[in-house]
Design a protein around this motif. Structure first.
Motif, PDB file in Angstrom:
ATOM      1  N   MET A   1       0.846  -1.173   0.000  1.00 10.71           N
ATOM      2  CA  MET A   1       0.000   0.000   0.000  1.00 10.71           C
ATOM      3  C   MET A   1       0.890   1.234   0.000  1.00 10.71           C
ATOM      4  SD  MET A   1      -3.079   1.012   2.594  1.00 10.71           S
ATOM      5  CE  MET A   1      -3.961  -0.441   2.092  1.00 10.71           C
ATOM      6  N   SER A   2       0.437   2.256  -0.652  1.00 13.35           N
ATOM      7  CA  SER A   2       1.216   3.478  -0.767  1.00 13.35           C
ATOM      8  C   SER A   2       0.513   4.613  -0.052  1.00 13.35           C
ATOM      9  CB  SER A   2       1.387   3.832  -2.247  1.00 13.35           C
ATOM     10  OG  SER A   2       2.018   5.071  -2.373  1.00 13.35           O
ATOM     11  N   ALA A   3       1.313   5.546   0.420  1.00 15.27           N
ATOM     12  CA  ALA A   3       0.767   6.719   1.090  1.00 15.27           C
ATOM     13  C   ALA A   3       0.193   7.707   0.080  1.00 15.27           C
ATOM     14  CB  ALA A   3       1.861   7.391   1.923  1.00 15.27           C
ATOM     15  N   ASN A   4       0.494   7.494  -1.190  1.00 15.63           N
ATOM     16  CA  ASN A   4       0.129   8.445  -2.229  1.00 15.63           C
ATOM     17  C   ASN A   4      -0.246   7.654  -3.479  1.00 15.63           C
ATOM     18  OD1 ASN A   4       0.509  10.108  -4.568  1.00 15.63           O
ATOM     19  ND2 ASN A   4       1.911  11.424  -3.450  1.00 15.63           N
ATOM     20  N   ALA A   5      -1.272   8.071  -4.189  1.00 14.95           N
ATOM     21  CA  ALA A   5      -1.715   7.357  -5.385  1.00 14.95           C
ATOM     22  C   ALA A   5      -0.664   7.395  -6.491  1.00 14.95           C
ATOM     23  CB  ALA A   5      -3.025   7.950  -5.886  1.00 14.95           C
ATOM     24  N   ASN A   6       0.257   8.334  -6.443  1.00 20.95           N
ATOM     25  CA  ASN A   6       1.271   8.471  -7.489  1.00 20.95           C
ATOM     26  C   ASN A   6       2.581   7.775  -7.153  1.00 20.95           C
ATOM     27  OD1 ASN A   6      -0.434  10.115  -9.076  1.00 20.95           O
ATOM     28  ND2 ASN A   6       0.100  11.870  -7.798  1.00 20.95           N
ATOM     29  N   THR A   7       2.635   7.124  -5.994  1.00 21.32           N
ATOM     30  CA  THR A   7       3.856   6.432  -5.602  1.00 21.32           C
ATOM     31  C   THR A   7       3.552   4.977  -5.268  1.00 21.32           C
ATOM     32  OG1 THR A   7       3.682   7.002  -3.250  1.00 21.32           O
ATOM     33  CG2 THR A   7       4.900   8.549  -4.661  1.00 21.32           C
ATOM     34  N   THR A   8       4.612   4.192  -5.277  1.00 24.69           N
ATOM     35  CA  THR A   8       4.541   2.783  -4.894  1.00 24.69           C
ATOM     36  C   THR A   8       5.458   2.586  -3.703  1.00 24.69           C
ATOM     37  OG1 THR A   8       4.100   2.075  -7.163  1.00 24.69           O
ATOM     38  CG2 THR A   8       5.017   0.421  -5.665  1.00 24.69           C
ATOM     39  N   THR A   9       4.974   1.872  -2.696  1.00 26.91           N
ATOM     40  CA  THR A   9       5.790   1.555  -1.532  1.00 26.91           C
ATOM     41  C   THR A   9       6.670   0.360  -1.861  1.00 26.91           C
ATOM     42  OG1 THR A   9       4.049   2.333  -0.052  1.00 26.91           O
ATOM     43  CG2 THR A   9       5.750   0.922   0.911  1.00 26.91           C
ATOM     44  N   LEU A  10       7.953   0.513  -1.572  1.00 28.28           N
ATOM     45  CA  LEU A  10       8.913  -0.573  -1.721  1.00 28.28           C
ATOM     46  C   LEU A  10       9.624  -0.780  -0.398  1.00 28.28           C
ATOM     47  CD1 LEU A  10      10.518   0.377  -5.161  1.00 28.28           C
ATOM     48  CD2 LEU A  10       8.761  -1.348  -4.723  1.00 28.28           C
ATOM     49  N   TRP A  11      10.180  -1.951  -0.219  1.00 20.16           N
ATOM     50  CA  TRP A  11      10.947  -2.282   0.969  1.00 20.16           C
ATOM     51  C   TRP A  11      12.328  -2.772   0.534  1.00 20.16           C
ATOM     52  CZ3 TRP A  11       5.827  -3.092   0.440  1.00 20.16           C
ATOM     53  CH2 TRP A  11       4.984  -2.612   1.453  1.00 20.16           C
ATOM     54  N   ARG A  12      13.286  -2.628   1.427  1.00 28.26           N
ATOM     55  CA  ARG A  12      14.619  -3.152   1.151  1.00 28.26           C
ATOM     56  C   ARG A  12      15.208  -3.687   2.448  1.00 28.26           C
ATOM     57  NH1 ARG A  12      18.677  -4.507  -2.115  1.00 28.26           N
ATOM     58  NH2 ARG A  12      20.760  -3.897  -1.473  1.00 28.26           N
ATOM     59  N   PRO A  13      15.530  -4.985   2.458  1.00 32.42           N
ATOM     60  CA  PRO A  13      16.268  -5.524   3.593  1.00 32.42           C
ATOM     61  C   PRO A  13      17.721  -5.079   3.453  1.00 32.42           C
ATOM     62  CG  PRO A  13      15.859  -7.239   1.955  1.00 32.42           C
ATOM     63  CD  PRO A  13      15.199  -5.999   1.463  1.00 32.42           C
ATOM     64  N   THR A  14      18.320  -4.678   4.533  1.00 28.18           N
ATOM     65  CA  THR A  14      19.685  -4.155   4.449  1.00 28.18           C
ATOM     66  C   THR A  14      20.459  -4.459   5.720  1.00 28.18           C
ATOM     67  OG1 THR A  14      20.974  -2.175   3.947  1.00 28.18           O
ATOM     68  CG2 THR A  14      19.000  -1.858   5.259  1.00 28.18           C
ATOM     69  N   GLY A  15      21.745  -4.455   5.590  1.00 22.46           N
ATOM     70  CA  GLY A  15      22.620  -4.649   6.740  1.00 22.46           C
ATOM     71  C   GLY A  15      23.089  -3.305   7.271  1.00 22.46           C
ATOM     72  N   PRO A  16      23.877  -3.321   8.335  1.00 29.45           N
ATOM     73  CA  PRO A  16      24.300  -2.085   8.980  1.00 29.45           C
ATOM     74  C   PRO A  16      25.207  -1.202   8.112  1.00 29.45           C
ATOM     75  CG  PRO A  16      25.290  -3.990  10.059  1.00 29.45           C
ATOM     76  CD  PRO A  16      24.301  -4.515   9.078  1.00 29.45           C
ATOM     77  N   VAL A  17      26.042  -1.775   7.289  1.00 32.85           N
ATOM     78  CA  VAL A  17      26.947  -0.966   6.457  1.00 32.85           C
ATOM     79  C   VAL A  17      26.144  -0.165   5.434  1.00 32.85           C
ATOM     80  CG1 VAL A  17      28.827  -1.042   4.777  1.00 32.85           C
ATOM     81  CG2 VAL A  17      28.928  -2.478   6.818  1.00 32.85           C
ATOM     82  N   GLU A  18      25.240  -0.835   4.720  1.00 33.13           N
ATOM     83  CA  GLU A  18      24.431  -0.128   3.734  1.00 33.13           C
ATOM     84  C   GLU A  18      23.540   0.909   4.416  1.00 33.13           C
ATOM     85  OE1 GLU A  18      22.151  -1.210  -0.314  1.00 33.13           O
ATOM     86  OE2 GLU A  18      21.284  -2.185   1.450  1.00 33.13           O
ATOM     87  N   LEU A  19      22.995   0.566   5.577  1.00 33.91           N
ATOM     88  CA  LEU A  19      22.134   1.520   6.274  1.00 33.91           C
ATOM     89  C   LEU A  19      22.913   2.770   6.682  1.00 33.91           C
ATOM     90  CD1 LEU A  19      19.334   2.198   7.272  1.00 33.91           C
ATOM     91  CD2 LEU A  19      19.893   1.011   9.413  1.00 33.91           C
TER      92      LEU A  19
END
Length: 117
Positions: A1-19
């Protein structure tokens, strides 16, 4: 679900270095890929991101994080959804050389929504 009709919600699993690199970019962009990372792959559902962060990132780097962010939906149309496992194992594959353009279409900030240690 997106907060805005013009955007798409994405997720990314990440480790501490990338974060840490994301934080250094004011949580508005993903860092360049390493030479052995030809693809940036955000995922399309939170559960899949949780499983990767919890089961892979923690094992390999001591911590795993799930991030959530919004991207312009029209821009994302260029990337077909890749089913890489079960029915809900869905990713977008963004070539590393297109990451700057991808980042330019992020709307708002990248936020951490789950943390595993």
């Amino acid at each position: 679900m997106s907060a805005n009709a013009n955007t798409t919600t994405l997720w990314r699993p990440t480790g501490p270095v990338e974060l840490d690199l994301v934080r250094a970019l004011d949580r508005r962009a993903w860092p360049p890929r390493l030479p052995d990372q030809p693809i940036f792959y955000p995922v399309l559902n939170e559960d899949y991101a949780i499983r990767i962060a919890r089961d892979w990132n923690v094992k390999h780097s001591g911590a795993g994080f799930v991030t959530r962010f919004e991207v312009d939906t029209a821009f994302l149309a260029r990337y077909p959804v890749r089913q890489v496992g079960g029915e809900t194992i869905l990713e977008l594959w963004v070539p590393a050389q297109e990451l700057d353009e991808f980042n330019a279409h992020i709307v708002g900030r990248i936020e951490v929504v789950h943390e595993f240690r």
